[in-house]
Write an enzyme that holds these catalytic residues in place. Structure first.
Site, PDB file in Angstrom:
ATOM      1  N   THR A   1       5.226   0.783   6.203  1.00  0.00           N
ATOM      2  CA  THR A   1       3.811   0.653   6.185  1.00  0.00           C
ATOM      3  C   THR A   1       2.939   1.546   7.450  1.00  0.00           C
ATOM      4  OG1 THR A   1       2.292  -1.504   6.845  1.00  0.00           O
ATOM      5  CG2 THR A   1       4.273  -0.927   8.336  1.00  0.00           C
ATOM      6  N   ILE A   2       1.342   2.093   6.914  1.00  0.00           N
ATOM      7  CA  ILE A   2       0.763   2.398   7.647  1.00  0.00           C
ATOM      8  C   ILE A   2       0.481   1.606   9.037  1.00  0.00           C
ATOM      9  CG2 ILE A   2       0.050   4.184   6.161  1.00  0.00           C
ATOM     10  CD1 ILE A   2      -2.766   2.971   6.523  1.00  0.00           C
ATOM     11  N   ASP A   3       0.139   0.621   8.913  1.00  0.00           N
ATOM     12  CA  ASP A   3      -0.417  -0.547  10.085  1.00  0.00           C
ATOM     13  C   ASP A   3       0.936  -0.554  11.172  1.00  0.00           C
ATOM     14  OD1 ASP A   3      -2.366  -1.072   8.683  1.00  0.00           O
ATOM     15  OD2 ASP A   3      -1.301  -2.612   7.881  1.00  0.00           O
TER      16      ASP A   3
ATOM     17  N   MET B   1      -8.277   1.923   9.189  1.00  0.00           N
ATOM     18  CA  MET B   1      -7.691  -0.031   9.085  1.00  0.00           C
ATOM     19  C   MET B   1      -6.490  -0.379  10.110  1.00  0.00           C
ATOM     20  SD  MET B   1      -5.794   1.314   5.001  1.00  0.00           S
ATOM     21  CE  MET B   1      -6.539   1.136   3.939  1.00  0.00           C
ATOM     22  N   GLY B   2      -6.109  -1.936  10.186  1.00  0.00           N
ATOM     23  CA  GLY B   2      -5.367  -2.188  11.177  1.00  0.00           C
ATOM     24  C   GLY B   2      -6.148  -3.855  10.330  1.00  0.00           C
TER      25      GLY B   2
ATOM     26  N   GLU C   1     -10.560  -1.827  11.799  1.00  0.00           N
ATOM     27  CA  GLU C   1     -10.828  -3.415  10.561  1.00  0.00           C
ATOM     28  C   GLU C   1     -11.072  -4.498  10.959  1.00  0.00           C
ATOM     29  OE1 GLU C   1      -8.797  -2.023   6.776  1.00  0.00           O
ATOM     30  OE2 GLU C   1      -7.608  -3.472   7.934  1.00  0.00           O
TER      31      GLU C   1
ATOM     32  N   ARG D   1      -4.246   6.922   3.746  1.00  0.00           N
ATOM     33  CA  ARG D   1      -2.755   5.830   3.016  1.00  0.00           C
ATOM     34  C   ARG D   1      -2.231   7.688   2.743  1.00  0.00           C
ATOM     35  NH1 ARG D   1      -3.496   0.663   0.358  1.00  0.00           N
ATOM     36  NH2 ARG D   1      -4.176   1.358  -0.805  1.00  0.00           N
TER      37      ARG D   1
ATOM     38  N   GLY E   1       0.947  -0.802  -0.019  1.00  0.00           N
ATOM     39  CA  GLY E   1       0.216   0.004   0.121  1.00  0.00           C
ATOM     40  C   GLY E   1       0.551   1.044  -0.006  1.00  0.00           C
TER      41      GLY E   1
ATOM     42  N   TYR F   1      -8.828   4.200   2.071  1.00  0.00           N
ATOM     43  CA  TYR F   1      -7.578   4.717   1.175  1.00  0.00           C
ATOM     44  C   TYR F   1      -7.556   6.051   1.801  1.00  0.00           C
ATOM     45  CZ  TYR F   1      -7.895   0.428  -1.376  1.00  0.00           C
ATOM     46  OH  TYR F   1      -8.472  -0.982  -1.830  1.00  0.00           O
TER      47      TYR F   1
END
Length: 406
Positions: free
Chosen positions: A136-138, A180-181, A237, A298, A13, A295
């Site tokens: 990674t944004i996670d 997100m996650g 999520e 991100r 991503g 999205y």
């Protein structure tokens, strides 16, 4: 010293700062006399296999800098998840083009790709230096204190909830937003940084690190609504029950799956809608709204952390330095020093590849529906400078006249 070629690529991503890592690597590589050419793979490992290369040696430094300050993946990305056969094809192309240095910016799967390609080069006796650059944004890469891309996405989430809270206070009701996650709740937890006053939202925060009970969730919402007359909720999520079953599958029988067979959690508003429906039907609260950030988190161009930009650039630069001056392959990792400064190490690929980092227990409240001050202290320096603040009117009430007469 013989001349050789460098190849850089991006995977997974996009983020708000991934281009900083690429630009850092390209500009740093062009400083070394042994570097003949610097290539960029168009659309990640798929671009490598298809030999879709861009000659970044011909790109001006000025335009590289402009691209570096632009979110998303400038080289394009891919969701391909290479297995051994795929990685053997990657190595075949690298060897054919005389690539001596391979830099791949990405998350868990990307680090594993670098590991396999590195092993293939060693087995073949081919002189290839392979370095993984974190992204990674996670925020779920092991070894790292945090991962480039996460701070900017967290900044977006914190500011979004700050605005949502103000909206919800003006027109009270229940608001649920899905963040997100899939396996890690760091990004959802960032919503807590949107709070200023004790009664501000998000009032409830749910992350994948804790089992999610629909009945407990409804009880939490009911108690919060009765206390404040409103309730703002942040939900990952990837929330699941005590058996690991995704909550979305318990609320509906119709679920989408991605190319790898995983349940589609992003890009759909289903979970938010389903949770809102549970609140409406079982708690009988009329004003209930739900959103899915999707999205937007991100690559939001107006919400980038300057700390994130700087560190994303430096991991790209350090990757090249480790490759040129070192003798081993690895993954560049970020380590916190002091209240807030960082250092960079080259960690073994096997320590990062294919592994998932979760939120530490000390970051999650005992109730399982909030975060602790330890998490707030961890995250705040990463959000960068210029974070907005929210204020409210003081309630200097005027005494009622008609009501007093009655």
């Amino acid at each position: 010293m013989s001349q050789t070629k460098v190849l850089v690529a991006q995977g997974g991503g996009p983020t708000a700062v991934i281009n900083q890592s690429i630009v850092g690597a390209v500009l740093e590589a062009r400083k070394f006399r042994n570097v003949e050419l610097v290539y960029g793979a168009h659309h990640g490992v798929r671009g490598i296999v298809d030999e879709e290369f861009l000659d970044l040696t011909q790109e001006t430094s000025h335009n590289l800098e402009m691209v570096g300050h632009t979110p998303s993946s400038g080289l394009g990305s891919t969701r391909d998840k290479p297995d051994l056969k795929y990685c053997q094809e990657i190595f075949k192309v690298l060897k054919a083009h005389g690539i001596g240095y391979f830099f791949y910016v990405g998350g868990n799967d990307s680090s594993d790709t670098v590991r396999i390609v590195s092993e293939e080069a060693h087995k073949a006796g081919y002189p290839l230096r392979s370095i993984h650059i974190p992204k990674t944004i996670d925020n779920d890469l092991t070894v790292n204190d945090h991962t480039p891309g996460f701070p900017s996405a967290a900044r977006f989430v914190a500011q979004a909830f700050m605005g949502v809270n103000l909206d919800n206070a003006a027109l009270p009701g229940v608001y649920v937003a899905v963040v997100m996650g899939r396996h890690a709740g760091f990004l959802t937890a960032a919503s807590a940084l949107g709070k200023k006053f004790p009664d501000d939202g998000p009032h409830l925060i749910y992350v994948p690190e804790r089992a999610f009970s629909i009945d407990k969730f409804l009880g939490d919402v009911k108690a919060t609504y009765e206390k404040y007359g409103r309730c703002v909720v942040a939900v990952s999520e990837g929330i699941h029950d005590e058996k690991g079953v995704p909550i979305i599958t318990k609320l509906t029988s119709e679920v989408e799956r991605d190319a790898h067979g995983n349940i589609q959690l992003s890009g759909t508003g289903a979970l938010a809608d389903l949770l809102c429906n549970e609140i409406k039907t079982k708690l009988k609260i009329s004003r209930v709204r739900g959103d899915t950030f999707g999205y937007l988190q991100r690559s939001f161009i107006g919400c980038v952390s300057d700390v994130d930009q700087r560190e994303a650039r430096e991991v790209g630069e350090k990757a090249v330095q480790y490759a040129m001056w070192g003798k081993t392959d690895g993954s560049v990792t970020i380590h916190r020093t002091g209240f807030y400064s960082v250092d960079y190490h080259l960690s073994p690929l096997e320590a990062v590849a294919g592994k998932t980092r979760h939120m530490p227990d000390e970051f999650i409240s005992t109730s399982g529906n909030d975060v602790t001050d330890a998490f707030r202290l961890y995250l705040r320096p990463l959000l960068g400078s210029g974070m907005p603040d929210a204020y409210r009117l003081r309630l200097n009430r005027v005494p009622k006249i008609l009501a007093a007469e009655g």
